[in-house]
Structures are given as structure tokens and as C-alpha cells.
Scaffold this motif. Structure first.
Motif, PDB file in Angstrom:
ATOM      1  N   LEU A 364       0.827  -1.205   0.000  1.00 33.29           N
ATOM      2  CA  LEU A 364       0.000   0.000   0.000  1.00 33.29           C
ATOM      3  C   LEU A 364       0.867   1.263   0.000  1.00 33.29           C
ATOM      4  O   LEU A 364       0.514   2.271  -0.633  1.00 33.29           O
ATOM      5  CB  LEU A 364      -0.911  -0.034   1.227  1.00 33.29           C
ATOM      6  CG  LEU A 364      -2.142   0.864   1.202  1.00 33.29           C
ATOM      7  CD1 LEU A 364      -2.992   0.589  -0.028  1.00 33.29           C
ATOM      8  CD2 LEU A 364      -2.971   0.638   2.468  1.00 33.29           C
ATOM      9  N   ALA A 365       1.991   1.202   0.711  1.00 37.71           N
ATOM     10  CA  ALA A 365       2.915   2.343   0.717  1.00 37.71           C
ATOM     11  C   ALA A 365       3.389   2.636  -0.708  1.00 37.71           C
ATOM     12  O   ALA A 365       3.516   3.795  -1.109  1.00 37.71           O
ATOM     13  CB  ALA A 365       4.109   2.053   1.632  1.00 37.71           C
ATOM     14  N   GLN A 366       3.617   1.584  -1.485  1.00 37.63           N
ATOM     15  CA  GLN A 366       4.031   1.764  -2.877  1.00 37.63           C
ATOM     16  C   GLN A 366       2.872   2.305  -3.721  1.00 37.63           C
ATOM     17  O   GLN A 366       3.081   3.158  -4.593  1.00 37.63           O
ATOM     18  CB  GLN A 366       4.542   0.425  -3.445  1.00 37.63           C
ATOM     19  CG  GLN A 366       4.865   0.440  -4.925  1.00 37.63           C
ATOM     20  CD  GLN A 366       5.983   1.407  -5.295  1.00 37.63           C
ATOM     21  OE1 GLN A 366       6.777   1.809  -4.438  1.00 37.63           O
ATOM     22  NE2 GLN A 366       6.045   1.807  -6.558  1.00 37.63           N
ATOM     23  N   VAL A 367       1.658   1.831  -3.451  1.00 32.81           N
ATOM     24  CA  VAL A 367       0.482   2.340  -4.181  1.00 32.81           C
ATOM     25  C   VAL A 367       0.361   3.842  -3.950  1.00 32.81           C
ATOM     26  O   VAL A 367       0.076   4.610  -4.876  1.00 32.81           O
ATOM     27  CB  VAL A 367      -0.797   1.594  -3.727  1.00 32.81           C
ATOM     28  CG1 VAL A 367      -2.049   2.262  -4.313  1.00 32.81           C
ATOM     29  CG2 VAL A 367      -0.735   0.139  -4.150  1.00 32.81           C
ATOM     30  N   ARG A 368       0.583   4.272  -2.707  1.00 33.62           N
ATOM     31  CA  ARG A 368       0.517   5.711  -2.403  1.00 33.62           C
ATOM     32  C   ARG A 368       1.528   6.496  -3.240  1.00 33.62           C
ATOM     33  O   ARG A 368       1.292   7.626  -3.628  1.00 33.62           O
ATOM     34  CB  ARG A 368       0.832   5.956  -0.922  1.00 33.62           C
ATOM     35  CG  ARG A 368      -0.303   5.639   0.012  1.00 33.62           C
ATOM     36  CD  ARG A 368       0.089   5.993   1.425  1.00 33.62           C
ATOM     37  NE  ARG A 368       0.049   7.439   1.673  1.00 33.62           N
ATOM     38  CZ  ARG A 368       0.596   8.017   2.747  1.00 33.62           C
ATOM     39  NH1 ARG A 368       1.233   7.295   3.642  1.00 33.62           N
ATOM     40  NH2 ARG A 368       0.507   9.314   2.901  1.00 33.62           N
ATOM     41  N   LYS A 369       2.698   5.881  -3.468  1.00 32.75           N
ATOM     42  CA  LYS A 369       3.736   6.584  -4.228  1.00 32.75           C
ATOM     43  C   LYS A 369       3.390   6.638  -5.718  1.00 32.75           C
ATOM     44  O   LYS A 369       3.633   7.647  -6.377  1.00 32.75           O
ATOM     45  CB  LYS A 369       5.089   5.881  -4.076  1.00 32.75           C
ATOM     46  CG  LYS A 369       5.719   6.011  -2.694  1.00 32.75           C
ATOM     47  CD  LYS A 369       7.021   5.202  -2.635  1.00 32.75           C
ATOM     48  CE  LYS A 369       7.359   4.820  -1.201  1.00 32.75           C
ATOM     49  NZ  LYS A 369       8.458   3.849  -1.125  1.00 32.75           N
ATOM     50  N   MET A 370       2.839   5.558  -6.247  1.00 29.73           N
ATOM     51  CA  MET A 370       2.709   5.502  -7.709  1.00 29.73           C
ATOM     52  C   MET A 370       1.336   5.918  -8.241  1.00 29.73           C
ATOM     53  O   MET A 370       1.246   6.460  -9.349  1.00 29.73           O
ATOM     54  CB  MET A 370       3.120   4.118  -8.240  1.00 29.73           C
ATOM     55  CG  MET A 370       2.220   2.958  -7.878  1.00 29.73           C
ATOM     56  SD  MET A 370       3.030   1.342  -8.172  1.00 29.73           S
ATOM     57  CE  MET A 370       3.283   1.383  -9.929  1.00 29.73           C
ATOM     58  N   ALA A 371       0.265   5.694  -7.475  1.00 31.53           N
ATOM     59  CA  ALA A 371      -1.082   5.928  -8.006  1.00 31.53           C
ATOM     60  C   ALA A 371      -1.317   7.379  -8.427  1.00 31.53           C
ATOM     61  O   ALA A 371      -1.914   7.620  -9.486  1.00 31.53           O
ATOM     62  CB  ALA A 371      -2.138   5.474  -7.005  1.00 31.53           C
ATOM     63  N   PRO A 372      -0.871   8.378  -7.625  1.00 35.28           N
ATOM     64  CA  PRO A 372      -1.175   9.766  -8.007  1.00 35.28           C
ATOM     65  C   PRO A 372      -0.623  10.153  -9.375  1.00 35.28           C
ATOM     66  O   PRO A 372      -1.194  11.012 -10.049  1.00 35.28           O
ATOM     67  CB  PRO A 372      -0.514  10.595  -6.896  1.00 35.28           C
ATOM     68  CG  PRO A 372      -0.438   9.672  -5.725  1.00 35.28           C
ATOM     69  CD  PRO A 372      -0.191   8.308  -6.329  1.00 35.28           C
ATOM     70  N   GLY A 373       0.463   9.522  -9.801  1.00 30.82           N
ATOM     71  CA  GLY A 373       1.064   9.885 -11.081  1.00 30.82           C
ATOM     72  C   GLY A 373       0.486   9.139 -12.267  1.00 30.82           C
ATOM     73  O   GLY A 373       0.932   9.324 -13.399  1.00 30.82           O
ATOM     74  N   LEU A 374      -0.499   8.289 -12.031  1.00 37.75           N
ATOM     75  CA  LEU A 374      -1.068   7.479 -13.121  1.00 37.75           C
ATOM     76  C   LEU A 374      -2.423   8.044 -13.533  1.00 37.75           C
ATOM     77  O   LEU A 374      -3.126   8.653 -12.718  1.00 37.75           O
ATOM     78  CB  LEU A 374      -1.222   6.027 -12.652  1.00 37.75           C
ATOM     79  CG  LEU A 374       0.100   5.295 -12.369  1.00 37.75           C
ATOM     80  CD1 LEU A 374      -0.151   3.990 -11.631  1.00 37.75           C
ATOM     81  CD2 LEU A 374       0.859   5.051 -13.673  1.00 37.75           C
ATOM     82  N   PRO A 375      -2.816   7.849 -14.809  1.00 43.08           N
ATOM     83  CA  PRO A 375      -4.108   8.383 -15.275  1.00 43.08           C
ATOM     84  C   PRO A 375      -5.300   7.732 -14.563  1.00 43.08           C
ATOM     85  O   PRO A 375      -5.178   6.625 -14.032  1.00 43.08           O
ATOM     86  CB  PRO A 375      -4.108   8.039 -16.770  1.00 43.08           C
ATOM     87  CG  PRO A 375      -3.041   7.039 -16.975  1.00 43.08           C
ATOM     88  CD  PRO A 375      -2.049   7.198 -15.881  1.00 43.08           C
ATOM     89  N   LYS A 376      -6.440   8.425 -14.581  1.00 44.02           N
ATOM     90  CA  LYS A 376      -7.603   7.962 -13.828  1.00 44.02           C
ATOM     91  C   LYS A 376      -8.218   6.682 -14.376  1.00 44.02           C
ATOM     92  O   LYS A 376      -8.978   6.004 -13.675  1.00 44.02           O
ATOM     93  CB  LYS A 376      -8.663   9.075 -13.784  1.00 44.02           C
ATOM     94  CG  LYS A 376      -8.276  10.217 -12.840  1.00 44.02           C
ATOM     95  CD  LYS A 376      -9.438  11.184 -12.656  1.00 44.02           C
ATOM     96  CE  LYS A 376      -9.057  12.430 -11.881  1.00 44.02           C
ATOM     97  NZ  LYS A 376      -8.601  12.158 -10.504  1.00 44.02           N
TER      98      LYS A 376
END
Lengths: 403, 282
Positions: A364-376
Motif C-alpha cells: 500500500l505504501a508503494q500504491v501511495r507513491k505511484m497511483a497519483p502519477g497514473l491516469p484515472k
């Protein structure tokens, strides 16, 4: 037809994934391991074995586990659409039981009467003791004396389930020492005993067998995502100690080039401190517990103790197939620290009403890092491979709270 | 090619009509200087072949005594380089007694199998026993070992079926190590009939000498085993002498080990062997 470009063909007949894997065991065990391989190959080809396993997976384990769209977390992160694969809802609260069911069924098929297992935090021990109770087999779980002190509730659970918990005092009294002692115990009682290994490591066929039993996770995600979104996911994320939940999620998608995969090792206090469990990031090729793989070790080849706030990731090695996928660059391996995992744990509790185990808190810590930079419209699936009830005391301690 | 020390020693034992005593100690246990003193005393005490343990953090085939010995040595700073230096020092005064390094694969792999074999041969090592390296995985070490004239000793266990025996013994050199029990070192002891049966099974597949080890703890057990084996391996019971000395019980480590090895040697030499056991290997 042979597909030369497949990532799913391994291991070879001697259990090798490139330079990793194999069978590095004492001669006393070698014939047994060959016997396990034969029996597993026969079981795999037997529709009745598959059917019985599917029955217990559906009615006892509670599969399929849901694929859940984490809407509030998605809104909070403001990027990719985040789904959780809810393997924490399985009986016993983690993905471990998928594998234990398969291995104990195989042991029964081989005429074995007694199951042994190693455990760190106790999750694999509890899952093994559970299935052993289900099938009326005797069960001994090897657990480091240090871990027994740290994980008293799981020790009591195993005893309630009728298992013997054997304290391991050799070495530092943690997971790798428990695995050493389980192997020693197996050598001493080869006739009636089956060793149920908890992750995608150990001598061949264990890494492939455990992967196969865990692949139900990825197989379900493929169907569920098709139903939910009409297509494959774009990114898969899972935490990784030995690597069984990650292997189970990834394996069915390895030959789908559009699906990216990220596995998250435990960086403990930080890779630079040396106090971590990130074998791929901080280790190198070695041989331990029956397989060649990336290991945390000193210059002289002595194995080092791993550190992570999550006892389930606290292992100085990693499954050999992960080592190979790392070298092939099919999966991206990153790491998250104790502190990052703790933050993710709290965020998930507040936003989604789910207490994740500390292991998937790393994912989940990694999801927090990568999700904001990915398209919706990017579909991201994180394996919620265990529930966090077991970790509330650890988390309270880390946050300086008294409960 | 001239015979190595191991072959010469077994040929001499065959001429004497007796079994040999193989003694195991861990390199650098309890510390470098005491370990060297222990090693130096072994030949005169009656050791025919010396097995020298290379300490490893995770010795999964060893029982408590050898595990503890390895941890003592590691805590005292033992490394592979120091272990090879120990052999080199021993060889500066002792040319006849074979030394077999025993341990696990990872430290050898990290050293580099080729470089390790070159350095080990130069130090005066005659054989290697790598417990967790079965024939199926042995090639990366077997090739450089053979090139350096080092015997890679193969192990046969009670669980090894006849069908597998050729895979284990074909291409073996030095001697065959018969693991007498299903278990770790220094724990249970095998029934004599079972040992005799295992040795006989091995002899049907190879002419190499057979050394029997695991679970032989007393001079009396050594004597009984020496009736059927070409050599008897004692490890944990010797290492326990070091453990006792470190704990302050009894004589100093080197004296305790030498005294106990002399008793074991007397046991092996007292064995009542049917003559000739078999044609001499040479």
C-alpha cells in the motif's frame, strides 16, 4: 506449441529458473524431495485432486475472495483506480491457507501422517495447523523462541488447533532458524513426515508448487477484472518477503505484456542502515534452504538476519522465481520502510475501514507513491494478502501507544 | 597421476588390515589459536584423516554440538581465508594426514568455486564434503576440484535408493561417506545391522573406501562400526570436548580432544574384523 517468449515455462526439470532455484539439500533429503516432486506431478494431472481442492477453497477457505474497488482511497490519491484483492478475508485471515490446503492434501495423498512447518509471525503456522486439524493429521510447527515471545496470540491459536509449537533456540531464534530446524526435523523422520513450506522458496518442487497453489489469486483477478472493467488490469502490486502472495498474483499475468508488476520488499529502517529485509535490493546470489537465490549475507557467505516491522517479511532470502523475474526485468522490485508501511496502515484503516496486515501495508505504501502519477483510467490491483488484527500490538508499540 | 594423500592413507590402512579414524573438528573453534593447537595434536592422537569444518551460519544438516562449534568459531572471527591459512600452517609440519574440508555450499560459492579450489589445493587440502551440494548441483565445484586434484566426497544416506546409487557414486573419488542415520549429526545412533546393510549396498556400486559417520559417539561404537567400514567418522562427540573445555569443565581443549581421540583410535584399532574385508582399493 512452445512459446519461446513465455515467462511462465519455468522452472526446468531440475528446478532452475535461470541461475536460481535448484535442489541444494543433503543426500538424506534428496530422495524425499524427488518423491514430493513425483507425487505433485501426479496430483496436478489428477482432476479429482483439483476438484477436491476447489471444493475446500470454495466452502472452507471462502474463495473467490472479492476484488474490491477502493473508491475513497482512489479519490484520496487522485490517480489510478485502486482495487484490493481481498485475500485477507480468507479463513485464517491471509493468503497462506491457499498453499497449506494444497500441500496438506498432497501429504495425505502420499500417505504421510504428520505435517511439519516453519513459521515466523505465525500466519503460516496457523494456516498449516488449521488444515492439519481439518484432515485429522498431527502437526508440529517450528518457531523461533524470539518470535514465540513476540507473537503469543498466534502461538496459542496453533495450540488450540491441536498443533505442537516447537521453540527454536538455534541461531538467533527467528524465521530462518525455524526453517533450519524444520529441515533437521524432516531429516530425522523421513518416513511419516511431510514438510509444508510456507513460501515460494526451498528445494524444487516447492517454489513452483507453492506458486501454483497461490495462483488462484491471479486467476480470480483476471476473471473479476474482466467482469468489473471488461479488460485486464494495468498494474499489479504486492508485498514480498519470500514472495508467495506476489507470485500467486503475478504468475497468471506474466505473459500479458500490457500488465506491469511491482513487488515491494521490506526496507526496515532503510536500506542504507543495513537493517532491512530487501534481498533483491541489498543482497546477492547465494544458496540457502535448498535453493539458489538472492540472499542477505556478508562477504564471507554467512547469512545475515533480516529486519522488518512485519514479521512475515523478515526473511533474508526470496523465492528463486522472483530473483529470475528481477533479472529479466519482467517485475519491478522496490522497497518500503517500516515508517512508510505504518503510515499506509493507518491511512487504509481510516479511508477504507480495513486494517491491513503490516505485510500488505508495504504494498500500500508503494500504491501511495505511484497511483497519483497514473491516469484515472489506469487499473491498479493491490493484493491485500492479510488482515491486520494480528499486528495491532506491534502498531500500537510503534506509535508509542499503550493498549 | 600420483596418488593423493587420501588414496595413500586408505591403501596403508588396507595393508594394516584395520579401519581408519576420521576426526571432525570445526576450524577456529573455540578461537583461532586454540583451534590450531587442537588440529596439530590430531595425527599423533590417532586421527588417520582429518575433517575440518568450515563454519556456516545455517548448518541445516548438523545437530546442536556442531552448530554450537560453528557459532563459537564465527563469533571468534573465523573466515574462509583463515580456515585455508590454518590448513597451510598445519601442512608446514605435517605432510601425511589427509585434510578434508566439510561444510555448506554458500561460503564456497561466495569465495568463488574455482578460486577456492586453487587456494585450497595450494594450502594442502585433499578433499571436500559439501553437505548441501547433491550430485545434481555439483558440477560448478566438481570440475575445478578435479582440476586441482581435490576429491569431492559424495554422501550416501539410508534413504538413498539403489536406483539412485549410481548417480551418487559414479564419478566420486576419495571415499564414500555413508551417513548412518536419518537425522542430523551427533544425535541418534544407528543399529549395527542397518549400518552393515548400508555399507554392503554401497559396496555393490563402488570400489571406493566407505567411511561411516553421523551418530558415532563413543570408542565402543567406533569399534563396532570399524568392523564393517573402511573408516569411522566421529564429529559431535569430539566437538563436545571443546564445548566442555570452554565451559571450564575438565582439561584444556587441545588436551581433552587429544585424549578422547586416542580413546577412539584405540576403539577403532580393537575392532575384530573378518580378514580380508575386501580387496584393497589400491
Amino acid at each position: 506449441m512452445t512459446n519461446v517468449n513465455t515467462f511462465r515455462a519455468g522452472p526446468d526439470e531440475r528446478g532452475h529458473f535461470g541461475p536460481y532455484g535448484g535442489r541444494y539439500v543433503a543426500e538424506t533429503l534428496m530422495p524425499l524431495i524427488l518423491e514430493v516432486e513425483q507425487a505433485y506431478n501426479a496430483a496436478k494431472a489428477d482432476p479429482a485432486f483439483r476438484a477436491e481442492m476447489d471444493h475446500y477453497l470454495a466452502h472452507y477457505v471462502g474463495r473467490p475472495s472479492p476484488l474490491y474497488f477502493a473508491e475513497r482511497l482512489t479519490d484520496h490519491l487522485g490517480g489510478a483506480k485502486v482495487y484490493f484483492k481481498r485475500d485477507e478475508l480468507n479463513h485464517t485471515g491471509a493468503h497462506k491457507i491457499n498453499n497449506c490446503l494444497g500441500q496438506v492434501m498432497l501429504a495425505r495423498r502420499m500417505g504421510k501422517k504428520r505435517i511439519i512447518a516453519e513459521t515466523g509471525a505465525g500466519q503460516h503456522g496457523v494456516a498449516t495447523a488449521t488444515i492439519a486439524a481439518l484432515f485429522g493429521m498431527s502437526c508440529s510447527v517450528y518457531m523461533g523462541a524470539t518470535d514465540i515471545e513476540r507473537q503469543k496470540p498466534n502461538v496459542f491459536r496453533m495450540r488450540l488447533l491441536g498443533a505442537e509449537v516447537v521453540p527454536v533456540t538455534s541461531g538467533a531464534g527467528t524465521l530462518k532458524d525455524a526453517m533450519n530446524d524444520a529441515l533437521r526435523a524432516w531429516v530425522a523422520r523421513v518416513d511419516d513426515t511431510f514438510y509444508c513450506i510456507g513460501t515460494v522458496a526451498g528445494p524444487h518442487p516447492y517454489p513452483a508448487m507453492v506458486r501454483d497453489f497461490q495462483s488462484v489469486i491471479g486467476d480470480e483477478v483476471r476473471q473479476q477484472m474482466q467482469a468489473a472493467e471488461g479488460r485486464l488490469p494495468d498494474t499489479l502490486v504486492a508485498c514480498i518477503g519470500g514472495g508467495s502472495n506476489a507470485m500467486g498474483l503475478f504468475y497468471p499475468f506474466l505473459d500479458d505484456p500490457s500488465v506491469a508488476m511491482t513487488a515491494v520488499e521490506a526496507a526496515g529502517h532503510g536500506i542504507e542502515t543495513g537493517q532491512h529485509a530487501a534481498s533483491l535490493t541489498g543482497g546477492r546470489l547465494g544458496v540457502l534452504h535448498g535453493n539458489a537465490t538472492y540472499l542477505l549475507q556478508d562477504a564471507d557467505g554467512q547469512i545475515q538476519e533480516a529486519h522488518s516491522i512485519s514479521a512475515g517479511l523478515d526473511y533474508p532470502g526470496i523465492g528463486p522465481e522472483h530473483s529470475w523475474l528481477h533479472d529479466m526485468k519482467r517485475v519491478t522490485y522496490v522497497s518500503a520502510t517500516d515508517a512508510e508501511a505504518l503510515e499506509a496502515f493507518q491511512l487504509c484503516a481510516k479511508l477504507e475501514g480495513i486494517l491491513p496486515a503490516l505485510e500488505p501495508s508495504h504494498a500500500l505504501a508503494q500504491v501511495r507513491k505511484m497511483a497519483p502519477g497514473l491516469p484515472k483510467d489506469h487499473l491498479l490491483v493491490m493484493n491485500m494478502c492479510g488482515r491486520g488484527d494480528k499486528d495491532v500490538f506491534t502498531v500500537a508499540g510503534a506509535l508509542g501507544m499503550d493498549i | 597421476m600420483s596418488q593423493g594423500r587420501i588414496a595413500r592413507r586408505f591403501a596403508a590402512l588396507a595393508r594394516e588390515g584395520r579401519a581408519g579414524l576420521v576426526t571432525f573438528v570445526t576450524a577456529g573453534d573455540p578461537d583461532a589459536s586454540t583451534g590450531a593447537a587442537i588440529l596439530a595434536r590430531l595425527p599423533a592422537a590417532g586421527a588417520d584423516i582429518i575433517e575440518l569444518g568450515m563454519p556456516f551460519s545455517d548448518p541445516m544438516a548438523d545437530g546442536p554440538a556442531v552448530q554450537a562449534a560453528g557459532l563459537r568459531a564465527l563469533a571468534a572471527g573465523q573466515t574462509m581465508i583463515k580456515t585455508l591459512a590454518l590448513v597451510r600452517d598445519f601442512r608446514s609440519t605435517e605432510q601425511d594426514t589427509p585434510i578434508v574440508l566439510m561444510g555448506y555450499y554458500n561460503p564456497v560459492l561466495q569465495y568463488g568455486p574455482e578460486r577456492f579450489c586453487v587456494d585450497a589445493a595450494a594450502a594442502g587440502v585433499d578433499g571436500l564434503i559439501i553437505v548441501d551440494l547433491p550430485p545434481e548441483e555439483a558440477e560448478p565445484l566438481a570440475v575445478p576440484a578435479a582440476a586441482q586434484g581435490i576429491d569431492l566426497i559424495r554422501l550416501v544416506a539410508p534413504t538413498t535408493p539403489d536406483a539412485r546409487m549410481p548417480k551418487v557414486v559414479n564419478g566420486a573419488s576419495g571415499f564414500i561417506y555413508a551417513v548412518s542415520i536419518t537425522g542430523v549429526t551427533g544425535t541418534a545412533s544407528a543399529a549395527q545391522e542397518a549400518v552393515a546393510e548400508l555399507v554392503a549396498r554401497i559396496r555393490r556400486h563402488t570400489d571406493l573406501p566407505v567411511a561411516v559417520g553421523f551418530g558415532i559417539n563413543t570408542p565402543a561404537q567406533a569399534a563396532v562400526t570399524a568392523v564393517v567400514a573402511d573408516a569411522v567418522v566421529v564429529g559431535s562427540a569430539i566437538v563436545r570436548q571443546v564445548e566442555r573445555a570452554v565451559a571450564g569443565e575438565g582439561p584444556a581443549a587441545a588436551d581433552a580432544v587429544a585424549g578422547f581421540v586416542a580413546e577412539l583410535a584405540a576403539g577403532v584399532r580393537s575392532a575384530d574384523r573378518p580378514a580380508p574385508l575386501r580387496a584393497a582399493a589400491s
